[in-house]
Design a protein around this motif. Structure first.
Motif, PDB file in Angstrom:
ATOM      1  N   HIS A 176      51.677  14.752 -24.174  1.00 47.94           N
ATOM      2  CA  HIS A 176      52.487  14.333 -25.320  1.00 47.94           C
ATOM      3  C   HIS A 176      52.567  12.637 -25.045  1.00 47.94           C
ATOM      4  O   HIS A 176      52.587  11.741 -26.126  1.00 47.94           O
ATOM      5  CB  HIS A 176      53.955  14.996 -25.383  1.00 47.94           C
ATOM      6  N   ALA A 177      53.407  12.150 -23.865  1.00 49.83           N
ATOM      7  CA  ALA A 177      53.353  10.910 -23.613  1.00 49.83           C
ATOM      8  C   ALA A 177      52.079   9.861 -23.731  1.00 49.83           C
ATOM      9  O   ALA A 177      52.194   8.845 -24.373  1.00 49.83           O
ATOM     10  CB  ALA A 177      53.855  10.671 -22.249  1.00 49.83           C
ATOM     11  N   LEU A 178      50.957  10.294 -23.382  1.00 47.89           N
ATOM     12  CA  LEU A 178      49.715   9.525 -23.407  1.00 47.89           C
ATOM     13  C   LEU A 178      49.199   9.664 -24.720  1.00 47.89           C
ATOM     14  O   LEU A 178      48.910   8.447 -25.247  1.00 47.89           O
ATOM     15  CB  LEU A 178      48.874  10.003 -22.292  1.00 47.89           C
TER      16      LEU A 178
ATOM     17  N   ASP B 262      51.227   3.787 -21.074  1.00 45.56           N
ATOM     18  CA  ASP B 262      50.481   3.180 -20.326  1.00 45.56           C
ATOM     19  C   ASP B 262      49.838   3.948 -19.269  1.00 45.56           C
ATOM     20  O   ASP B 262      48.826   3.709 -18.238  1.00 45.56           O
ATOM     21  CB  ASP B 262      50.622   1.874 -19.863  1.00 45.56           C
ATOM     22  N   GLY B 263      50.470   5.125 -18.723  1.00 41.51           N
ATOM     23  CA  GLY B 263      50.124   5.975 -17.756  1.00 41.51           C
ATOM     24  C   GLY B 263      51.121   6.866 -17.371  1.00 41.51           C
ATOM     25  O   GLY B 263      52.166   7.089 -18.322  1.00 41.51           O
ATOM     26  N   VAL B 264      51.211   7.397 -16.264  1.00 39.00           N
ATOM     27  CA  VAL B 264      52.271   8.251 -15.846  1.00 39.00           C
ATOM     28  C   VAL B 264      52.612   8.003 -14.441  1.00 39.00           C
ATOM     29  O   VAL B 264      52.017   7.430 -13.738  1.00 39.00           O
ATOM     30  CB  VAL B 264      52.203   9.767 -15.784  1.00 39.00           C
ATOM     31  N   VAL B 265      54.014   8.195 -14.357  1.00 38.21           N
ATOM     32  CA  VAL B 265      54.586   8.123 -12.924  1.00 38.21           C
ATOM     33  C   VAL B 265      54.844   9.562 -12.168  1.00 38.21           C
ATOM     34  O   VAL B 265      55.223  10.313 -12.940  1.00 38.21           O
ATOM     35  CB  VAL B 265      55.870   7.258 -12.863  1.00 38.21           C
ATOM     36  N   LEU B 266      54.148   9.617 -10.981  1.00 40.87           N
ATOM     37  CA  LEU B 266      54.588  10.724 -10.016  1.00 40.87           C
ATOM     38  C   LEU B 266      55.231  10.323  -8.839  1.00 40.87           C
ATOM     39  O   LEU B 266      54.921   9.493  -8.173  1.00 40.87           O
ATOM     40  CB  LEU B 266      53.152  11.423  -9.770  1.00 40.87           C
ATOM     41  N   MET B 267      56.241  11.134  -8.556  1.00 36.11           N
ATOM     42  CA  MET B 267      56.950  10.945  -7.253  1.00 36.11           C
ATOM     43  C   MET B 267      56.052  11.361  -6.147  1.00 36.11           C
ATOM     44  O   MET B 267      55.349  12.255  -6.455  1.00 36.11           O
ATOM     45  CB  MET B 267      58.402  11.809  -7.234  1.00 36.11           C
ATOM     46  N   SER B 268      56.103  10.857  -5.235  1.00 42.96           N
ATOM     47  CA  SER B 268      55.322  11.004  -4.060  1.00 42.96           C
ATOM     48  C   SER B 268      55.322  12.529  -3.622  1.00 42.96           C
ATOM     49  O   SER B 268      54.477  13.001  -3.208  1.00 42.96           O
ATOM     50  CB  SER B 268      55.496  10.249  -2.738  1.00 42.96           C
TER      51      SER B 268
ATOM     52  N   ARG C 251      40.867  13.971 -17.842  1.00 40.05           N
ATOM     53  CA  ARG C 251      40.422  13.972 -19.137  1.00 40.05           C
ATOM     54  C   ARG C 251      40.594  12.758 -19.897  1.00 40.05           C
ATOM     55  O   ARG C 251      39.901  12.309 -20.752  1.00 40.05           O
ATOM     56  CB  ARG C 251      40.910  15.174 -19.996  1.00 40.05           C
ATOM     57  N   ARG C 252      41.863  12.243 -19.652  1.00 38.95           N
ATOM     58  CA  ARG C 252      42.156  10.950 -20.367  1.00 38.95           C
ATOM     59  C   ARG C 252      42.090   9.436 -19.633  1.00 38.95           C
ATOM     60  O   ARG C 252      42.226   8.471 -20.138  1.00 38.95           O
ATOM     61  CB  ARG C 252      43.764  11.208 -20.759  1.00 38.95           C
ATOM     62  N   GLY C 253      41.485   9.866 -18.341  1.00 38.34           N
ATOM     63  CA  GLY C 253      41.310   8.408 -17.643  1.00 38.34           C
ATOM     64  C   GLY C 253      42.447   7.814 -17.427  1.00 38.34           C
ATOM     65  O   GLY C 253      42.493   6.585 -17.495  1.00 38.34           O
TER      66      GLY C 253
ATOM     67  N   ASN D 117      38.557  13.360  -5.008  1.00 40.59           N
ATOM     68  CA  ASN D 117      37.144  13.424  -5.056  1.00 40.59           C
ATOM     69  C   ASN D 117      37.038  14.118  -6.353  1.00 40.59           C
ATOM     70  O   ASN D 117      35.679  14.102  -6.897  1.00 40.59           O
ATOM     71  CB  ASN D 117      36.584  14.203  -3.881  1.00 40.59           C
ATOM     72  N   ARG D 118      37.764  15.260  -6.469  1.00 40.58           N
ATOM     73  CA  ARG D 118      37.172  15.971  -8.022  1.00 40.58           C
ATOM     74  C   ARG D 118      37.675  15.250  -9.097  1.00 40.58           C
ATOM     75  O   ARG D 118      37.251  15.861 -10.126  1.00 40.58           O
ATOM     76  CB  ARG D 118      38.171  17.329  -7.907  1.00 40.58           C
ATOM     77  N   TYR D 119      38.524  14.282  -9.293  1.00 39.52           N
ATOM     78  CA  TYR D 119      39.046  13.912 -10.681  1.00 39.52           C
ATOM     79  C   TYR D 119      38.634  12.193 -10.303  1.00 39.52           C
ATOM     80  O   TYR D 119      39.647  11.370 -10.371  1.00 39.52           O
ATOM     81  CB  TYR D 119      40.598  14.043 -10.804  1.00 39.52           C
ATOM     82  N   PRO D 120      37.485  11.843 -10.561  1.00 37.77           N
ATOM     83  CA  PRO D 120      37.148  10.495 -10.524  1.00 37.77           C
ATOM     84  C   PRO D 120      37.557   9.636 -11.686  1.00 37.77           C
ATOM     85  O   PRO D 120      37.301   8.395 -11.525  1.00 37.77           O
ATOM     86  CB  PRO D 120      35.469  10.416 -10.467  1.00 37.77           C
TER      87      PRO D 120
END
Length: 314
Positions: free
Chosen positions: A113-115, A121-127, A148-150, A193-196
């Protein structure tokens, strides 16, 4: 290029609904008080600190405070608020959308939804998401959507799942530790490695990752998997981007620049959780650094971020 052209990838927003929710639950940011914020005060700071655009994000503890339903609603409210701020002043602001991990289904849906709809402009994830690190196998559906959305993924530290160092708020010591822990977890669990197609930005110069990267790479085959070569671990560690928030010091900056791939260091301020005086302190080190290669300072201040945020390219 003048320093006034800076793109600040580590600047925070304090949506009223988020601040009120934290206050109602007696929460703060790892022992750090929640400061006042407004678009007007942010623009005033940026004008004084020679910043053209700030990419805004909600800091720790994020939007998941223990209840899945509340987290979904809070993420949506925070993201819609951020989108409106950007809509009002798109040249001065961008935003990273907040994601309600560890509820992975809701997190993936909110990222989409956000993207797609709010044009974040992207997402923020907590560590870490309530003690679970970002390489957790259960989080694969989220990484698949982001890949999928780069997408740009900004990793901001949170209080690690342990007691605070006595008398020491988490942002002072534990945040650099948890950023490093989360980044290593992403690499060792194969996410990088899996999500370049995802571009992952680590806060605060990557914690102590640049300093310790060759330790991690050299010992992985001994401690974890004999089939994993040091150069493969280093390759994945070097996929990260790094911001300079609170990290452009005479000791940290050389290590960061020695490790990071060309184009992977970005300017950051950490305002308003880091006060303007702190920004000036580190800006001085950044501007006075004697060993930049030609064009490197301009790239850190702006050009590297233009690659990640092409709508801001001049």
């Amino acid at each position: 290029m003048p320093f006034s052209a800076r793109i600040d990838v580590h600047q925070h927003i304090v949506p009223p609904v988020w601040a009120e929710t934290l206050a109602a639950q007696g929460l703060d940011s790892g022992g750090w008080a929640i400061p006042d914020w407004s678009p007007k005060s942010a623009v005033a700071m940026m004008d004084q600190q020679e910043i053209a655009t700030g990419i805004l994000s909600v800091t720790a503890p994020g939007v998941h405070l223990g209840d899945d339903a509340q987290a979904r609603d809070l993420a949506r409210a925070v993201n819609e608020y951020g989108a409106e701020v950007v809509k009002d002043t798109p040249a001065r602001f961008g935003h990273f959308a907040s994601i309600p991990l560890p509820d992975v289904d809701a997190a993936a849906a909110e990222a989409v939804h956000a993207l797609d709809d709010l044009h974040a402009d992207g997402v923020v994830l907590m560590s870490n998401a309530r003690g679970r690190y970002l390489g957790d196998p259960d989080f694969e559906p989220l990484w698949a959507e982001l890949d999928r959305r780069g997408a740009n993924v900004f990793v901001h530290p949170a209080q690690p799942p342990m007691d605070l160092l006595p008398g020491t708020p988490a942002p002072l010591a534990d945040y650099v530790f948890d950023t490093t822990r989360s980044a290593l977890n992403l690499v060792l669990n194969g996410v990088m490695n899996r999500y370049p197609n995802v571009r992952v930005i680590l806060s605060h110069g990557g914690g102590f990752l640049p300093y310790a990267a060759y330790r991690f790479a050299g010992l992985t085959s001994t401690a974890i998997d004999r089939e994993r070569k040091a150069e493969d671990i280093l390759h994945d560690l070097k996929r990260f981007y790094f911001d300079t928030a609170l990290s452009a010091s005479p000791s940290a900056l050389p290590a960061l620049l020695a490790f990071a791939e060309p184009g992977h260091v970005l300017y950051g301020s950490d305002w308003p959780f880091a006060p303007q005086e702190a920004g000036s302190y580190y800006n001085h080190f950044l501007q006075a650094y004697p060993d930049f290669t030609p064009g490197q300072a301009e790239a850190i201040n702006r050009k590297n971020a233009e690659f990640l945020f092409p709508r801001l390219a001049r």
